[in-house]
Design an enzyme around this catalytic site. Sequence first.
Site, PDB file in Angstrom:
ATOM      1  N   ASP A 173       0.812  -1.225   0.000  1.00  0.00           N
ATOM      2  CA  ASP A 173       0.000   0.000   0.000  1.00  0.00           C
ATOM      3  C   ASP A 173       0.842   1.271   0.000  1.00  0.00           C
ATOM      4  O   ASP A 173       0.425   2.304   0.520  1.00  0.00           O
ATOM      5  CB  ASP A 173      -0.967   0.044   1.213  1.00  0.00           C
ATOM      6  CG  ASP A 173      -1.948  -1.111   1.176  1.00  0.00           C
ATOM      7  OD1 ASP A 173      -2.391  -1.470   0.084  1.00  0.00           O
ATOM      8  OD2 ASP A 173      -2.251  -1.648   2.251  1.00  0.00           O
TER       9      ASP A 173
ATOM     10  N   HIS B 133      -3.928  -2.342  -6.454  1.00  0.00           N
ATOM     11  CA  HIS B 133      -3.333  -1.049  -6.734  1.00  0.00           C
ATOM     12  C   HIS B 133      -4.457  -0.081  -7.009  1.00  0.00           C
ATOM     13  O   HIS B 133      -5.365  -0.382  -7.773  1.00  0.00           O
ATOM     14  CB  HIS B 133      -2.473  -1.111  -7.990  1.00  0.00           C
ATOM     15  CG  HIS B 133      -1.264  -1.939  -7.824  1.00  0.00           C
ATOM     16  ND1 HIS B 133      -0.427  -1.810  -6.752  1.00  0.00           N
ATOM     17  CD2 HIS B 133      -0.735  -2.887  -8.601  1.00  0.00           C
ATOM     18  CE1 HIS B 133       0.570  -2.660  -6.884  1.00  0.00           C
ATOM     19  NE2 HIS B 133       0.402  -3.338  -7.992  1.00  0.00           N
TER      20      HIS B 133
HETATM   21  P1  GDP Z   1      -0.189   0.034  -3.796  1.00  0.00           P
HETATM   22  O1  GDP Z   1      -0.732  -1.316  -3.451  1.00  0.00           O
HETATM   23  O2  GDP Z   1       1.224   0.210  -3.369  1.00  0.00           O
HETATM   24  O3  GDP Z   1      -0.413   0.418  -5.207  1.00  0.00           O
HETATM   25  O4  GDP Z   1      -0.979   1.075  -2.909  1.00  0.00           O
HETATM   26  P2  GDP Z   1      -2.518   1.402  -2.974  1.00  0.00           P
HETATM   27  O5  GDP Z   1      -2.824   1.935  -4.291  1.00  0.00           O
HETATM   28  O6  GDP Z   1      -3.344   0.303  -2.450  1.00  0.00           O
HETATM   29  O7  GDP Z   1      -2.625   2.517  -1.847  1.00  0.00           O
HETATM   30  C1  GDP Z   1      -2.191   3.742  -2.011  1.00  0.00           C
HETATM   31  C2  GDP Z   1      -3.316   4.726  -1.796  1.00  0.00           C
HETATM   32  O8  GDP Z   1      -2.731   5.992  -1.679  1.00  0.00           O
HETATM   33  C3  GDP Z   1      -4.308   4.861  -2.940  1.00  0.00           C
HETATM   34  O9  GDP Z   1      -5.569   5.186  -2.437  1.00  0.00           O
HETATM   35  C4  GDP Z   1      -3.731   6.011  -3.762  1.00  0.00           C
HETATM   36  O10 GDP Z   1      -4.692   6.701  -4.523  1.00  0.00           O
HETATM   37  C5  GDP Z   1      -3.178   6.867  -2.685  1.00  0.00           C
HETATM   38  N1  GDP Z   1      -1.985   7.663  -3.029  1.00  0.00           N
HETATM   39  C6  GDP Z   1      -0.908   7.279  -3.746  1.00  0.00           C
HETATM   40  N2  GDP Z   1       0.018   8.255  -3.744  1.00  0.00           N
HETATM   41  C7  GDP Z   1      -0.496   9.265  -2.995  1.00  0.00           C
HETATM   42  C8  GDP Z   1      -0.002  10.551  -2.586  1.00  0.00           C
HETATM   43  O11 GDP Z   1       1.117  10.951  -2.898  1.00  0.00           O
HETATM   44  N3  GDP Z   1      -0.825  11.303  -1.801  1.00  0.00           N
HETATM   45  C9  GDP Z   1      -2.054  10.880  -1.400  1.00  0.00           C
HETATM   46  N4  GDP Z   1      -2.779  11.676  -0.633  1.00  0.00           N
HETATM   47  N5  GDP Z   1      -2.532   9.673  -1.738  1.00  0.00           N
HETATM   48  C10 GDP Z   1      -1.770   8.884  -2.527  1.00  0.00           C
END
Ligand code: GDP
Length: 425
Positions: free
Chosen positions: A12, A40
Amino acid sequence: MVKAIVGANWGDEGKGKITDMLAREADIIVRFQGGSNAGHTIINEYGKFALHLLPSGVFYKHTTNVIGNGVALNIPYLMKEIQSLAERGVPMPKIKISDRTQILMPYHILFDQYEEERLGGKSFGSTKAGIAPFYSDKYAKIGFQVSELFDTEGLKNKIAGICEMKNVILEHLYHKPAINPDELFHTLMEYRSMVEPYLCDVSALLQDAIKEGRNILFEGQLGSLKDPDFGIYPMVTSSSTLAAYSAIGAGIPPYEIKNIVAVVKAYSSAVGAGEFVTEIFGDEADELRKRGGDAGEFGATTGRPRRMGWFDAVASRYGCRMQGATEAALTVLDVLGYLDAIPVCVGYEIDGVVSKNFPVTVKLKKAKPVYEYLPGWKQDIRGIKSYNDLPKDCRNYIEFIEKELQVPITLVSNGPGRDEIIRRN
Ligand code: GDP
């Protein structure tokens, strides 16, 4: 050029967003491990998507999206995911699936549920997607490669043998209904027609692409600390989450992986049980979770509330090292703009001794965080496009983390959108 994007923490970290962004410059995006057990989150012109099995490049017309042999392939799940893109107006992506990928069987999902039930409170907090039973069977050599779907006689015999064994466990350990071999064969024939159009020799495809100088992006799921060997065993996932495994999980030479981007979160979060040294609780955690919005609240696949904590330099440096990170992307930095002072864990105290090394799980259980407090920037940094426009204390936080990680931070993410990214040279 082959690049891998992987998580340095518990998952995440925002890999989906970084992959989606870097996919613009890639020809091929590859999933090499895991299954539908993590997701993701991607936000783009089509809307907001939580992808579980599809590679994050599916929104671009110019990319080929590959599912490598290392993946736990839940065929009906994948079909639903493809269909859900079409329903929301995304053009049909180019998808290739390795003919050596193994099938996540319907009974893997059941066994996962039954085992969690059996263990009760002592469970591993499985996502119940069948991932652990799948990989157990793969390495016990009783899994099914998709290629086996095309040898119907061999398949029937194999199903008979496997049902004999599985049914003993179902009846005597779990007290659940037995698997009917004919029904299973019928299901697998349906799977065959679903998956057939996508199958190919993925390692040949990728090795040709490497020769032609194409840009290939490997996309990892979860993070270093969930790796079965180097993570917080046994509270880990069942396939390797490390960049090194992409060579095996897709079939390319290991020395071709030239660039490894470790995605590091500006604070910590984890879904599920397991050691988490900088975890915070109560109002402090609720506030951070709330500020994190989507990034803070719930796992993309599980919908479970995330556990929250401060940045852990010991775990993140180890996470980057195990990935072999050549650069790091720091994400969700915008979330921290409300704090007067930001704790950063710079050491673990174990039995009265402070160490900067990430230990094995039995020692980790005793670790207490040693914090340094950095000044907060008390400002909303969303919308800022260039590094030098960030507040001084924010740059200070980034540079402090960079020193701790011992990896250059080349990307800073200051919002969930595709374009909310600051590149640093
Ligand atoms: P992954 O499994 O590593 O791809 O992570 P996820 O996508 O499950 O979780 C990351 C969450 O953080 C998602 O809801 C994204 O939209 C959000 N996100 C990613 N980068 C940023 C950021 O720089 N700022 C904010 N506020 N949210 C982010």
